[in-house]
Design a protein around this motif. Structure first.
Motif, PDB file in Angstrom:
ATOM      1  N   HIS B  59      68.121  59.060  52.961  1.00  0.00           N
ATOM      2  CA  HIS B  59      66.966  59.514  53.748  1.00  0.00           C
ATOM      3  C   HIS B  59      65.702  58.779  53.286  1.00  0.00           C
ATOM      4  O   HIS B  59      65.656  58.211  52.205  1.00  0.00           O
ATOM      5  N   THR B  60      64.711  58.757  54.177  1.00  0.00           N
ATOM      6  CA  THR B  60      63.504  57.969  53.920  1.00  0.00           C
ATOM      7  C   THR B  60      62.277  58.850  54.178  1.00  0.00           C
ATOM      8  O   THR B  60      62.416  60.026  54.461  1.00  0.00           O
ATOM      9  N   THR B  61      61.123  58.238  54.131  1.00  0.00           N
ATOM     10  CA  THR B  61      59.915  58.921  54.605  1.00  0.00           C
ATOM     11  C   THR B  61      60.140  59.393  56.036  1.00  0.00           C
ATOM     12  O   THR B  61      60.917  58.783  56.784  1.00  0.00           O
ATOM     13  N   CYS B  62      59.440  60.464  56.431  1.00  0.00           N
ATOM     14  CA  CYS B  62      59.494  60.877  57.846  1.00  0.00           C
ATOM     15  C   CYS B  62      58.482  60.077  58.659  1.00  0.00           C
ATOM     16  O   CYS B  62      58.434  60.191  59.871  1.00  0.00           O
ATOM     17  N   GLY B  63      57.634  59.325  57.958  1.00  0.00           N
ATOM     18  CA  GLY B  63      56.612  58.531  58.650  1.00  0.00           C
ATOM     19  C   GLY B  63      55.369  59.342  59.000  1.00  0.00           C
ATOM     20  O   GLY B  63      54.451  58.843  59.656  1.00  0.00           O
ATOM     21  N   GLY B  64      55.310  60.603  58.561  1.00  0.00           N
ATOM     22  CA  GLY B  64      54.250  61.525  58.990  1.00  0.00           C
ATOM     23  C   GLY B  64      52.846  61.041  58.671  1.00  0.00           C
ATOM     24  O   GLY B  64      51.930  61.210  59.483  1.00  0.00           O
ATOM     25  N   ILE B  65      52.673  60.454  57.502  1.00  0.00           N
ATOM     26  CA  ILE B  65      51.316  60.036  57.145  1.00  0.00           C
ATOM     27  C   ILE B  65      50.898  58.830  57.988  1.00  0.00           C
ATOM     28  O   ILE B  65      49.775  58.768  58.491  1.00  0.00           O
ATOM     29  N   ALA B  66      51.828  57.912  58.201  1.00  0.00           N
ATOM     30  CA  ALA B  66      51.527  56.757  59.065  1.00  0.00           C
ATOM     31  C   ALA B  66      51.235  57.221  60.492  1.00  0.00           C
ATOM     32  O   ALA B  66      50.341  56.700  61.165  1.00  0.00           O
ATOM     33  N   TYR B  67      51.969  58.247  60.914  1.00  0.00           N
ATOM     34  CA  TYR B  67      51.779  58.794  62.269  1.00  0.00           C
ATOM     35  C   TYR B  67      50.394  59.435  62.385  1.00  0.00           C
ATOM     36  O   TYR B  67      49.659  59.184  63.341  1.00  0.00           O
ATOM     37  N   HIS B  68      50.018  60.238  61.391  1.00  0.00           N
ATOM     38  CA  HIS B  68      48.713  60.911  61.458  1.00  0.00           C
ATOM     39  C   HIS B  68      47.552  59.993  61.066  1.00  0.00           C
ATOM     40  O   HIS B  68      46.402  60.412  61.124  1.00  0.00           O
ATOM     41  N   CYS B  69      47.886  58.772  60.636  1.00  0.00           N
ATOM     42  CA  CYS B  69      46.822  57.761  60.485  1.00  0.00           C
ATOM     43  C   CYS B  69      46.825  56.860  61.716  1.00  0.00           C
ATOM     44  O   CYS B  69      46.193  55.799  61.718  1.00  0.00           O
ATOM     45  N   ASP B  70      47.586  57.246  62.720  1.00  0.00           N
ATOM     46  CA  ASP B  70      47.589  56.569  64.020  1.00  0.00           C
ATOM     47  C   ASP B  70      48.055  55.120  63.944  1.00  0.00           C
ATOM     48  O   ASP B  70      47.636  54.279  64.726  1.00  0.00           O
ATOM     49  N   THR B  71      48.944  54.832  62.976  1.00  0.00           N
ATOM     50  CA  THR B  71      49.379  53.444  62.818  1.00  0.00           C
ATOM     51  C   THR B  71      50.734  53.185  63.465  1.00  0.00           C
ATOM     52  O   THR B  71      51.139  52.030  63.583  1.00  0.00           O
ATOM     53  N   ILE B  72      51.460  54.248  63.835  1.00  0.00           N
ATOM     54  CA  ILE B  72      52.740  54.029  64.530  1.00  0.00           C
ATOM     55  C   ILE B  72      52.791  54.905  65.790  1.00  0.00           C
ATOM     56  O   ILE B  72      52.242  55.999  65.812  1.00  0.00           O
ATOM     57  N   PRO B  73      53.450  54.399  66.838  1.00  0.00           N
ATOM     58  CA  PRO B  73      53.547  55.181  68.072  1.00  0.00           C
ATOM     59  C   PRO B  73      54.355  56.468  67.856  1.00  0.00           C
ATOM     60  O   PRO B  73      55.156  56.571  66.917  1.00  0.00           O
ATOM     61  N   THR B  98      62.275  70.881  54.175  1.00  0.00           N
ATOM     62  CA  THR B  98      61.430  69.740  53.823  1.00  0.00           C
ATOM     63  C   THR B  98      60.573  70.083  52.602  1.00  0.00           C
ATOM     64  O   THR B  98      60.128  71.209  52.445  1.00  0.00           O
ATOM     65  N   SER B  99      60.321  69.075  51.789  1.00  0.00           N
ATOM     66  CA  SER B  99      59.454  69.257  50.618  1.00  0.00           C
ATOM     67  C   SER B  99      57.978  69.168  51.025  1.00  0.00           C
ATOM     68  O   SER B  99      57.113  69.741  50.385  1.00  0.00           O
ATOM     69  N   CYS B 100      57.735  68.431  52.108  1.00  0.00           N
ATOM     70  CA  CYS B 100      56.355  68.102  52.484  1.00  0.00           C
ATOM     71  C   CYS B 100      55.895  68.972  53.654  1.00  0.00           C
ATOM     72  O   CYS B 100      56.664  69.254  54.565  1.00  0.00           O
ATOM     73  N   ILE B 101      54.637  69.357  53.630  1.00  0.00           N
ATOM     74  CA  ILE B 101      54.083  70.128  54.756  1.00  0.00           C
ATOM     75  C   ILE B 101      53.799  69.211  55.944  1.00  0.00           C
ATOM     76  O   ILE B 101      54.000  69.598  57.096  1.00  0.00           O
ATOM     77  N   THR B 102      53.352  67.988  55.672  1.00  0.00           N
ATOM     78  CA  THR B 102      53.147  67.060  56.793  1.00  0.00           C
ATOM     79  C   THR B 102      54.474  66.834  57.506  1.00  0.00           C
ATOM     80  O   THR B 102      54.545  66.829  58.739  1.00  0.00           O
ATOM     81  N   SER B 103      55.552  66.673  56.726  1.00  0.00           N
ATOM     82  CA  SER B 103      56.885  66.526  57.344  1.00  0.00           C
ATOM     83  C   SER B 103      57.242  67.776  58.117  1.00  0.00           C
ATOM     84  O   SER B 103      57.705  67.698  59.258  1.00  0.00           O
ATOM     85  N   PHE B 104      57.030  68.930  57.514  1.00  0.00           N
ATOM     86  CA  PHE B 104      57.384  70.191  58.181  1.00  0.00           C
ATOM     87  C   PHE B 104      56.661  70.291  59.530  1.00  0.00           C
ATOM     88  O   PHE B 104      57.259  70.624  60.556  1.00  0.00           O
ATOM     89  N   GLY B 105      55.362  69.962  59.516  1.00  0.00           N
ATOM     90  CA  GLY B 105      54.579  69.991  60.756  1.00  0.00           C
ATOM     91  C   GLY B 105      55.100  68.962  61.751  1.00  0.00           C
ATOM     92  O   GLY B 105      55.211  69.224  62.949  1.00  0.00           O
ATOM     93  N   ASN B 106      55.440  67.790  61.229  1.00  0.00           N
ATOM     94  CA  ASN B 106      55.931  66.702  62.066  1.00  0.00           C
ATOM     95  C   ASN B 106      57.261  67.080  62.722  1.00  0.00           C
ATOM     96  O   ASN B 106      57.436  66.954  63.933  1.00  0.00           O
ATOM     97  N   TYR B 107      58.193  67.594  61.934  1.00  0.00           N
ATOM     98  CA  TYR B 107      59.504  68.000  62.462  1.00  0.00           C
ATOM     99  C   TYR B 107      59.322  69.121  63.494  1.00  0.00           C
ATOM    100  O   TYR B 107      59.962  69.134  64.548  1.00  0.00           O
ATOM    101  N   THR B 108      58.434  70.084  63.165  1.00  0.00           N
ATOM    102  CA  THR B 108      58.222  71.210  64.070  1.00  0.00           C
ATOM    103  C   THR B 108      57.650  70.713  65.391  1.00  0.00           C
ATOM    104  O   THR B 108      58.114  71.083  66.471  1.00  0.00           O
ATOM    105  N   GLU B 109      56.628  69.847  65.282  1.00  0.00           N
ATOM    106  CA  GLU B 109      55.990  69.322  66.499  1.00  0.00           C
ATOM    107  C   GLU B 109      57.021  68.581  67.351  1.00  0.00           C
ATOM    108  O   GLU B 109      57.049  68.737  68.581  1.00  0.00           O
TER     109      GLU B 109
END
Ligand code: SF4
Ligand code: SF4
Lengths: 242, 356
Positions: B59-73, B98-109
């Motif tokens: 498994h890898t990053t969920c990409g959540g931080i890159a997503y919320h920095c608007d760098t990936i579609p 998930t360990s991360c809240i950004t991931s949790f929010g990302n997966y939920t969204e």
């Protein structure tokens, strides 16, 4: 870039473009201009930023005004905390609308028109670089103390002693297998690259870079200077009390 | 379960959390800043409480931080997450934690967006197949790791060696709980207690003997703001928000702050350091700060694990006043040891903030 601008001129329907974004579909219903989002917004408190106004501009569907937003500083002030989403009586999410606006600004190259928008260049470089090279968004190997003096002397100590400190704390830093900070296998990084290629991220990275190169030329900077400047420079005028 | 009357009203604020068999995904930020927290989450759940938690090396990053920095579609972020779902499916699990809240929010969204727009889910399935030749089932249950610790709080309390009580006075310690914004502000029904009455952390604090403080800016964001912290030029935003919270909680004299997001403890800890350097101001007694802990660290302390094995030395605010209050023994000379007790050069000291 030229192709994209031409397409836009022909079409002249920025609102329709925005409407295609699923975050916009989810985050934009009807705004009653109550200002609850602005009252609760952590960005509005410090920056010249008012999510209520942004929702209002968007719901007027005026392309000239939306174009001004895409070129503006203001759409880059939001922290995407989504506090506004909880409170809106009409189930709007200003944060999601902002994400759609930023996405369109990046897609059409307007992000280079504003100081805060230009920060997309260093952000894209670091974050997508980390994902594709390491499999992480943030990783101690690319988190430099010089760029993060706020991380304190204790984090400088961690970075100076990564093997020892991460080893003691049960991480699997720099090794194969499971565990914190493990090395993500090459085959998995290849899959991330394939996902980027398939879903438009690779194209986006290239486009952001191309637009930024053009802007750097206009500003008379090398890319290295431009990267540093956009990462570090903050002009006066962004904050409410300036 | 069918709820009636008041129970029905409160059922909106409950969350079913399966007791066992979880597929675990890590957090980029927690691994980098609080790696021992993830280590002890697994140790407590697996070794102590005998739960099955599986981690895939792929498994890898969920990409959540890159997503919320608007760098990936958006579809890129969705396909990265779909790949994690595929790994979960391949491993035979249906509950994802998930360990991360950004991931949790990302997966939920993502799951909510797919529910509303099934055509988008179909497109992401196609993207995943084309790019990785993988298929997936969606998780039946999605939880943040703090949900699981909340669920296990009484089992932890039953094994506790220390409690959140001042050993001198016998009074409960005063706890500030800070919930990461993306835990339940976006989709309140996905968090324990919703966005109005989140009890995921207060439930732990109370089960372990503490008393939770209510203060005006309790639900205010820590100020991470993604691009507002990551870009040097914007960090004033991040610090100003933390400052606002500290000024608001100061009159209540908290003994400790606990958090469930991996980023919040870093910002609430480090901005105290920066405020002390810039303004000469500290928020704890006698020049100390207010210690900011992850919930895993707090659980570990209560269970009697060594504070330096739990990683409390990688916080800038020293935890010693809290340890002293709880009566937890520690060896000051071992604080900055490396692997196998190797002596390392100790870190520099802040100019104002007292660290031990
Ligand atoms: S809270 Fe909702 S309805 Fe009120 S101004 Fe903001 S977006 Fe509009
Ligand atoms: S998501 Fe953006 S607009 Fe909404 S409250 Fe947070 S900072 Fe303000």
């Amino acid at each position: 870039m030229e192709k994209k601008v031409l397409y836009l001129l022909n079409m002249g329907k920025l609102f329709d473009e925005l409407s295609k974004d699923y975050r916009f579909k989810e985050g934009f219903k009807t705004c009653i201009n109550c200002g609850t989002c602005t009252a609760i917004c952590p960005a509005a408190e410090f920056y010249k930023y008012d999510p209520r106004k942004i929702l209002d501009i968007v719901q007027r569907k005026d392309d000239d005004e939306i174009l001004a937003l895409l070129k503006s500083e203001t759409i880059w002030y939001c922290g995407e905390c989504m506090s506004c989403m909880t409170r809106c009586p009409r189930k709007n999410a200003a944060g999601l609308v902002i994400m759609a606006l930023r996405n369109l600004s990046a897609k059409l190259g307007y992000f280079t028109c504003s100081e805060k928008g230009r920060q997309l260049y260093p952000l894209t470089k670091v974050l997508t670089g980390n994902i594709l090279k390491l499999g992480y968004c943030v990783h101690p190997d690319t988190y430099k103390y010089e760029d993060h003096p706020e991380s304190g002397p204790v984090f400088k100590w961690v970075l100076d002693n990564k093997e020892e400190v991460y080893g003691r704390l049960g991480a699997n830093y720099g090794r194969q297998g499971t565990g914190a900070l493990r090395v993500i296998p090459k085959e998995d990084l290849d899959e991330l690259q394939a996902i980027f290629d398939e879903t438009g991220a690779t194209e986006r990275i290239d486009f952001v870079e191309k637009c930024s190169e053009q802007k750097a030329r206009e500003m008379g900077m090398t890319m290295e200077e431009y990267g540093k400047y956009t990462f570090e420079h903050c002009s006066r005028g962004h904050f409410n009390d300036e | 379960m069918i709820y009636q009357g008041k129970q029905k009203i409160w059922s909106d604020y409950q969350k079913e959390i399966p007791d066992n068999h979880w597929f675990y995904v890590r957090s980029c930020i927690r691994q980098s800043f609080f790696p021992a927290s993830e280590h002890y989450f697994l140790k407590i759940c697996r070794d102590l409480l005998d739960r099955d938690i599986y981690e895939s090396a792929h498994h890898t990053t969920c990409g959540g931080i890159a997503y919320h920095c608007d760098t990936i579609p958006q579809e890129t972020a969705m396909t990265i997450v779909a790949r994690q779902f595929a790994l979960m499916t391949e491993a035979g699990y249906e509950n994802l934690v998930t360990s991360c809240i950004t991931s949790f929010g990302n997966y939920t969204e993502i799951l909510e967006t797919w529910r509303e727009f099934p055509e988008l889910e179909a497109r992401v399935r196609e993207h995943l197949w084309k790019s990785c030749r993988r298929e997936f089932r969606k998780p039946v249950y999605l939880a943040h790791a703090s949900d699981l610790v909340y669920k296990l709080r009484d089992e932890i309390a039953a094994r506790a060696r220390f409690s959140l009580v001042d050993k001198e006075t016998g009074e409960p310690l005063k706890i500030v709980e800070h919930i990461g914004c993306h835990y339940s502000k976006m989709f309140p029904h996905k968090g324990v207690g919703g966005a109005e009455y989140p009890c995921v952390l207060s439930g732990m604090a109370e089960a372990w003997g503490g008393k939770v403080i209510d203060y005006p800016e309790r639900r205010h964001c820590c100020g991470f703001g993604f691009r507002q912290y990551l870009v040097k030029a914007n960090r004033g935003y991040s610090m100003s928000n933390t400052y606002k919270k500290f000024e608001s909680m100061e009159p209540y004299h908290p003994d400790v702050i606990i958090t469930n997001c991996p980023g919040c403890p870093f910002f609430l800890d480090r901005w105290q350091y920066v405020i002390s350097e810039q303004e000469g101001k500290t928020y704890g007694p006698d020049g100390h700060g207010i210690p900011v802990l992850t919930y895993e660290e707090l659980a570990g302390l209560v269970l009697g694990f060594d504070p330096w094995d739990l990683g409390l030395q990688v916080h800038q605010v020293g935890p010693e006043p809290l340890l002293d209050k709880m009566g937890i023994p520690y060896d000051p000379s071992a604080k900055y040891n490396g692997l196998d007790r190797k002596k390392l050069m100790t870190p520099g000291l802040p100019a104002v903030l007292k660290c031990c």
